[in-house]
Design an enzyme around this catalytic site. Structure first.
Site, PDB file in Angstrom:
ATOM      1  CG  ASP A   1      -0.362  -0.053   2.520  1.00  0.00           C
ATOM      2  OD1 ASP A   1       0.881  -0.084   2.604  1.00  0.00           O
ATOM      3  OD2 ASP A   1      -1.113  -0.057   3.533  1.00  0.00           O
ATOM      4  CB  SER A   2       4.590   1.685  -0.165  1.00  0.00           C
ATOM      5  OG  SER A   2       4.759   0.526  -0.958  1.00  0.00           O
TER       6      SER A   2
ATOM      7  CG  ASP B   1       0.288  -4.170   1.952  1.00  0.00           C
ATOM      8  OD1 ASP B   1       0.174  -4.996   2.877  1.00  0.00           O
ATOM      9  OD2 ASP B   1       1.021  -3.164   2.025  1.00  0.00           O
TER      10      ASP B   1
ATOM     11  CE  LYS C   1       3.164  -5.935   3.672  1.00  0.00           C
ATOM     12  NZ  LYS C   1       2.589  -4.902   4.563  1.00  0.00           N
TER      13      LYS C   1
ATOM     14  CD  GLU D   1       0.376  -1.784   7.863  1.00  0.00           C
ATOM     15  OE1 GLU D   1      -0.067  -1.025   8.758  1.00  0.00           O
ATOM     16  OE2 GLU D   1       0.875  -1.349   6.809  1.00  0.00           O
TER      17      GLU D   1
ATOM     18  CD  GLU E   1       7.650  -0.368   7.550  1.00  0.00           C
ATOM     19  OE1 GLU E   1       6.734  -1.119   7.155  1.00  0.00           O
ATOM     20  OE2 GLU E   1       7.812   0.799   7.121  1.00  0.00           O
TER      21      GLU E   1
END
Ligand code: KIV
Length: 278
Positions: free
Chosen positions: A47-48, A86, A116, A118, A185
């Site tokens: 999502d960057s 993501d 993925k 978080e 991270e």
């Protein structure tokens, strides 16, 4: 490098064989193809995307449709690399049903091979439900950018005893819930080492040091294309920013001077036809 497709099993085999795993982000077909040809093991449609491709201030505006759109392109370009999509902000926060539906769309429509998410303890029910739906999951701990407003900025995590213990506990819980790898991270290198040693599944570090089982970087950072803020953990392997600027300046200059296009870039036609067109 062998040409065998990199899969969930490869992640686990690499950890067992002490072979580091390489991962980069990708958001489009042509870049994915280049990175795949170069032999990267895994491509993350992170999502960057929101920050380095769409120009947002953070990752929070990225939607499931955005991720699917870019996953489709990356999946078409990746032959060997495993593609991971993501799950963006709010796509796994409401309830288990919506979570599984969104993860499923990233696999079914985006053609990613894993998703993925978080978070730790607070998302275990969602992780378990996705795993139960036969979708491989990667966890993400430490600095989780979707929580930027809770952290009060993009800051290193796990520096206090309490927070370090929480990250270790979350990593073990995620492993138990069925994730096949965990991105760490922006955590201290020695904390990442402890976590890596405690887990049977691989850790993929970004700003987490050399002891992780693999590394991931945002491709635009690694290639020196993104001119915004460069975090301490980024190593620039190229400075494409300068190459792109110089090439663009030369292109503009050649247009203005009438140097481009030259004879080699144009198509011809029989003169007898041209005469009849005047
Ligand atoms: O969105 C992303 O690119 C990521 C990586 C930085 C791990 O989550």
């Amino acid at each position: 490098m062998n040409n065998k497709k990199f899969t969930v099993n490869s992640f686990l085999e690499n950890k067992k064989n002490n072979e580091k795993i390489s991962m980069l982000t990708a958001y489009d077909y042509s870049t994915a193809k280049l990175l795949d040809n170069a032999g990267v093991d895994s491509l993350l449609v992170g999502d960057s995307l929101g920050m380095v491709v769409l120009g947002y201030e953070d990752t929070l505006e990225v939607t499931v449709d955005d991720i699917i759109h870019h996953c489709k392109a990356v999946s078409r370009g990746a032959k060997r690399a495993m593609v991971i999509g993501d799950m963006p902000f709010l796509s796994y926060h409401i309830n288990v049903e919506e979570t599984v539906r969104n993860a499923g769309r990233i696999i079914q429509e985006g053609r990613a091979q894993a998703v993925k998410l978080e978070g730790g303890k607070e998302i275990l029910d969602k992780v378990k439900a996705i795993v139960k739906a036969q979708i491989p999951v990667i966890g993400h701990l430490g600095l989780t950018p979707q929580s930027v407003n809770v952290f009060g900025g993009f800051k290193v995590q796990g520096k206090t005893l309490e927070s370090a213990k929480r990250i270790i506990e979350d990593a073990l819980l995620l492993q138990e819930a069925g994730v096949f790898a965990i991105v760490l991270e922006c955590v201290p290198e020695k904390l990442a080492k402890i976590i890596t040693e405690k887990l049977d599944i691989p850790t993929i570090g970004i700003g987490a040091g050399k002891y992780c089982d693999g590394q991931v970087l945002v491709t635009q950072d690694m290639l020196g294309m993104f001119t915004g803020f460069t975090p301490k953990f980024v190593k620039k392997y190229a400075n494409l920013n300068k190459h792109i600027e110089n090439a663009t300046k030369e292109y503009i200059s050649e247009i203005k001077k009438g140097v481009f296009p030259s004879d080699e870039h144009v198509f011809s036609i029989d003169e007898s036809i041209i005469e009849k067109l005047y």
